[in-house]
Design an enzyme around this catalytic site. Sequence first.
Site, PDB file in Angstrom:
ATOM      1  N   GLU A 134      -1.402  -4.202 -12.346  1.00 36.03           N
ATOM      2  CA  GLU A 134      -1.253  -3.474 -13.619  1.00 36.03           C
ATOM      3  C   GLU A 134      -1.115  -4.380 -14.840  1.00 36.03           C
ATOM      4  O   GLU A 134      -0.192  -4.249 -15.628  1.00 36.03           O
ATOM      5  CB  GLU A 134      -0.087  -2.479 -13.531  1.00 36.03           C
ATOM      6  CG  GLU A 134      -0.227  -1.352 -14.534  1.00 36.03           C
ATOM      7  CD  GLU A 134       0.712  -0.179 -14.276  1.00 36.03           C
ATOM      8  OE1 GLU A 134       0.798   0.271 -13.125  1.00 36.03           O
ATOM      9  OE2 GLU A 134       1.341   0.254 -15.236  1.00 36.03           O
ATOM     10  N   ASN A 158      -1.710   6.031 -15.382  1.00 36.11           N
ATOM     11  CA  ASN A 158      -0.518   6.622 -15.989  1.00 36.11           C
ATOM     12  C   ASN A 158      -0.864   7.679 -17.039  1.00 36.11           C
ATOM     13  O   ASN A 158       0.005   8.074 -17.821  1.00 36.11           O
ATOM     14  CB  ASN A 158       0.344   5.523 -16.636  1.00 36.11           C
ATOM     15  CG  ASN A 158       0.867   4.556 -15.602  1.00 36.11           C
ATOM     16  OD1 ASN A 158       1.123   4.935 -14.461  1.00 36.11           O
ATOM     17  ND2 ASN A 158       1.013   3.290 -15.978  1.00 36.11           N
ATOM     18  N   LYS A 203      -8.917   5.714  -7.310  1.00 34.59           N
ATOM     19  CA  LYS A 203      -7.729   4.857  -7.341  1.00 34.59           C
ATOM     20  C   LYS A 203      -8.062   3.480  -6.780  1.00 34.59           C
ATOM     21  O   LYS A 203      -7.667   2.453  -7.343  1.00 34.59           O
ATOM     22  CB  LYS A 203      -6.571   5.492  -6.564  1.00 34.59           C
ATOM     23  CG  LYS A 203      -5.362   4.561  -6.530  1.00 34.59           C
ATOM     24  CD  LYS A 203      -4.051   5.227  -6.595  1.00 34.59           C
ATOM     25  CE  LYS A 203      -2.961   4.182  -6.849  1.00 34.59           C
ATOM     26  NZ  LYS A 203      -1.627   4.712  -6.756  1.00 34.59           N
ATOM     27  N   ARG A 230      10.393 -11.463   5.464  1.00 33.18           N
ATOM     28  CA  ARG A 230       9.491 -11.887   4.374  1.00 33.18           C
ATOM     29  C   ARG A 230       8.135 -11.191   4.420  1.00 33.18           C
ATOM     30  O   ARG A 230       7.146 -11.693   3.899  1.00 33.18           O
ATOM     31  CB  ARG A 230       9.292 -13.402   4.365  1.00 33.18           C
ATOM     32  CG  ARG A 230      10.578 -14.164   4.137  1.00 33.18           C
ATOM     33  CD  ARG A 230      10.329 -15.587   3.711  1.00 33.18           C
ATOM     34  NE  ARG A 230      11.590 -16.240   3.472  1.00 33.18           N
ATOM     35  CZ  ARG A 230      12.322 -16.808   4.430  1.00 33.18           C
ATOM     36  NH1 ARG A 230      11.889 -16.825   5.674  1.00 33.18           N
ATOM     37  NH2 ARG A 230      13.466 -17.360   4.135  1.00 33.18           N
ATOM     38  N   ARG A 279      -5.141  -0.659 -14.546  1.00 32.04           N
ATOM     39  CA  ARG A 279      -4.333   0.194 -13.650  1.00 32.04           C
ATOM     40  C   ARG A 279      -3.461   1.162 -14.453  1.00 32.04           C
ATOM     41  O   ARG A 279      -3.108   2.235 -13.970  1.00 32.04           O
ATOM     42  CB  ARG A 279      -3.487  -0.657 -12.698  1.00 32.04           C
ATOM     43  CG  ARG A 279      -2.785   0.196 -11.651  1.00 32.04           C
ATOM     44  CD  ARG A 279      -2.298  -0.587 -10.446  1.00 32.04           C
ATOM     45  NE  ARG A 279      -1.658   0.322  -9.502  1.00 32.04           N
ATOM     46  CZ  ARG A 279      -1.366   0.038  -8.253  1.00 32.04           C
ATOM     47  NH1 ARG A 279      -1.638  -1.162  -7.766  1.00 32.04           N
ATOM     48  NH2 ARG A 279      -0.794   0.921  -7.466  1.00 32.04           N
ATOM     49  N   LYS A 325       2.033  -0.071  -4.413  1.00 33.11           N
ATOM     50  CA  LYS A 325       3.300  -0.049  -5.149  1.00 33.11           C
ATOM     51  C   LYS A 325       4.373   0.469  -4.196  1.00 33.11           C
ATOM     52  O   LYS A 325       4.249   1.569  -3.638  1.00 33.11           O
ATOM     53  CB  LYS A 325       3.214   0.878  -6.366  1.00 33.11           C
ATOM     54  CG  LYS A 325       2.542   0.233  -7.559  1.00 33.11           C
ATOM     55  CD  LYS A 325       2.702   1.097  -8.793  1.00 33.11           C
ATOM     56  CE  LYS A 325       1.996   0.479  -9.974  1.00 33.11           C
ATOM     57  NZ  LYS A 325       2.048   1.351 -11.178  1.00 33.11           N
ATOM     58  N   GLU A 362      -1.928  15.372  -9.942  1.00 27.09           N
ATOM     59  CA  GLU A 362      -2.441  13.994  -9.867  1.00 27.09           C
ATOM     60  C   GLU A 362      -3.955  13.999  -9.580  1.00 27.09           C
ATOM     61  O   GLU A 362      -4.661  13.092  -9.984  1.00 27.09           O
ATOM     62  CB  GLU A 362      -1.711  13.205  -8.773  1.00 27.09           C
ATOM     63  CG  GLU A 362      -0.214  13.019  -9.012  1.00 27.09           C
ATOM     64  CD  GLU A 362       0.119  11.850  -9.953  1.00 27.09           C
ATOM     65  OE1 GLU A 362      -0.804  11.192 -10.466  1.00 27.09           O
ATOM     66  OE2 GLU A 362       1.330  11.627 -10.175  1.00 27.09           O
ATOM     67  N   HIS A 415       7.428  16.095 -10.359  1.00 26.08           N
ATOM     68  CA  HIS A 415       6.683  15.007 -11.004  1.00 26.08           C
ATOM     69  C   HIS A 415       5.238  15.414 -11.338  1.00 26.08           C
ATOM     70  O   HIS A 415       4.773  15.244 -12.467  1.00 26.08           O
ATOM     71  CB  HIS A 415       6.696  13.758 -10.112  1.00 26.08           C
ATOM     72  CG  HIS A 415       5.891  12.637 -10.684  1.00 26.08           C
ATOM     73  ND1 HIS A 415       6.266  11.939 -11.820  1.00 26.08           N
ATOM     74  CD2 HIS A 415       4.696  12.116 -10.298  1.00 26.08           C
ATOM     75  CE1 HIS A 415       5.348  11.025 -12.097  1.00 26.08           C
ATOM     76  NE2 HIS A 415       4.377  11.110 -11.195  1.00 26.08           N
ATOM     77  N   HIS A 464       7.376  11.315 -18.256  1.00 21.96           N
ATOM     78  CA  HIS A 464       8.642  10.594 -18.071  1.00 21.96           C
ATOM     79  C   HIS A 464       9.736  11.201 -18.954  1.00 21.96           C
ATOM     80  O   HIS A 464      10.865  11.425 -18.502  1.00 21.96           O
ATOM     81  CB  HIS A 464       8.438   9.115 -18.413  1.00 21.96           C
ATOM     82  CG  HIS A 464       9.704   8.336 -18.392  1.00 21.96           C
ATOM     83  ND1 HIS A 464      10.259   7.848 -17.226  1.00 21.96           N
ATOM     84  CD2 HIS A 464      10.567   8.005 -19.383  1.00 21.96           C
ATOM     85  CE1 HIS A 464      11.384   7.239 -17.506  1.00 21.96           C
ATOM     86  NE2 HIS A 464      11.596   7.317 -18.816  1.00 21.96           N
ATOM     87  N   HIS A 508       1.655  10.277 -18.087  1.00 25.44           N
ATOM     88  CA  HIS A 508       2.968   9.884 -17.565  1.00 25.44           C
ATOM     89  C   HIS A 508       3.997   9.547 -18.650  1.00 25.44           C
ATOM     90  O   HIS A 508       5.190   9.579 -18.380  1.00 25.44           O
ATOM     91  CB  HIS A 508       2.835   8.693 -16.605  1.00 25.44           C
ATOM     92  CG  HIS A 508       2.319   9.092 -15.244  1.00 25.44           C
ATOM     93  ND1 HIS A 508       1.088   9.660 -15.054  1.00 25.44           N
ATOM     94  CD2 HIS A 508       2.885   9.017 -14.009  1.00 25.44           C
ATOM     95  CE1 HIS A 508       0.911   9.893 -13.760  1.00 25.44           C
ATOM     96  NE2 HIS A 508       1.982   9.518 -13.112  1.00 25.44           N
TER      97      HIS A 508
HETATM   98  N1  GLY Z   1       0.875   5.737  -9.418  1.00 31.04           N
HETATM   99  C1  GLY Z   1       0.316   4.804 -10.309  1.00 31.04           C
HETATM  100  C2  GLY Z   1      -0.137   3.544  -9.670  1.00 31.04           C
HETATM  101  O1  GLY Z   1      -0.194   3.459  -8.466  1.00 31.04           O
HETATM  102  O2  GLY Z   1      -0.437   2.614 -10.370  1.00 31.04           O
END
Ligand code: GLY
Length: 370
Positions: free
Chosen positions: A238, A246, A228, A122, A242, A144, A186, A267, A253, A249
């Site tokens: 998000e 993107n 960031k 957990r 956040r 993430k 990035e 990417h 995508h 993106h």
């Molecule tokens: N790579 C985008 C984020 O971490 O929200």
Amino acid sequence: MIETVHVGLPGRAYDVHIGPDLIKQAGAHIAPLLSQPRVAVITDETVGALHLETLEAGLEAEGISCTSLSLAAGESTKSWSQLQVCVDWLLEQRVERRDVVIAFGGGVIGDLVGFAAAILRRGVRFVQLPTSLLAQVDSSVGGKTGINARHGKNLIGAFHQPSLVLADTALLNTMPDRDFLAGYGEVVKYGLLGDAAFFGWLETNAPLMAAGDMAARVAAVRRSVEMKADIVVRDETEQGDRALLNLGHTFCHALETATGYSSRLLHGEGVAIGCALAFELSSRMSLCPQEDPSRIRAHLHAMGMKTDLADIEGDLPDAEALLDLMGQDKKVIDGKLHFILARGIGEAFVTRDVPSDVVLSVLRDALALR
Ligand code: GLY
């Protein structure tokens, strides 16, 4: 030359240290987190062959013993089967709730191992040791974690913040040029989304950074991580801001899907092309100055990066099909495309208010140049 960015999430705050040779000092940084002097390291075969011995020595210097698992390098490792391999191995190593797991690799290893740490018993703590530029400026920070599903990328996962990030900028020296430049996509994104002065700094200093100048590398990674961290602290899960991360993106995508997530388009290359297209779209909607898209393309071009759809080898679908692929992105909410557009370099914002005929005209014109 070590810089530190603090990610001030209440109750889950952590530091990101950035600079050369940090893995040689990993033991000293990690020791304060440990209740017993041992860690479990998961890496990939490429990173492991190049750098695992150095990491082990850095840990042993502080009396920390280490067991390690090396997985195959590549995106296909971010899977259910490899998640099971990780979790079973961590249990075999008797990793306990108070132990620390180390993710030593690029974005694939960081996402997979972070997710394994999130669900093991957990939730156990983990440390990110990102080894690629993309992982240092983006995926290792912000919590993430996850794996890919048959239905798409990153569809299974959890928010699980690391307890520490050590971004060793000397490790970037062993990256292939193409991967380094893709990661740079990035970095540019941060300037474009929120810091015009940083974009200007990159126009002057990024060639030095690509050529190996360590001070420029540390400065670029630090500013990216700082931006960031600031966004993640405002909006960890998000719900709003956040999504600014993107930028580029939604186009990316569609292009990655159209090229089958293959080596035709990495990417970060898709992000760079996507950023240029997002500014083209913003300019056509009279949101940003007309000269912004060409200034961005000029910089990407000067860096030797992919800049336009014309730089993607092989066939691409037509504009309508690309728009359809954009609609399958996870940035669709209530059936509407969420775009990150800009009022200028460094001034991105999230909107749903984008007429599809303008998107189509941007795509048609970009495809016509191929
Ligand atoms: N790579 C985008 C984020 O971490 O929200």
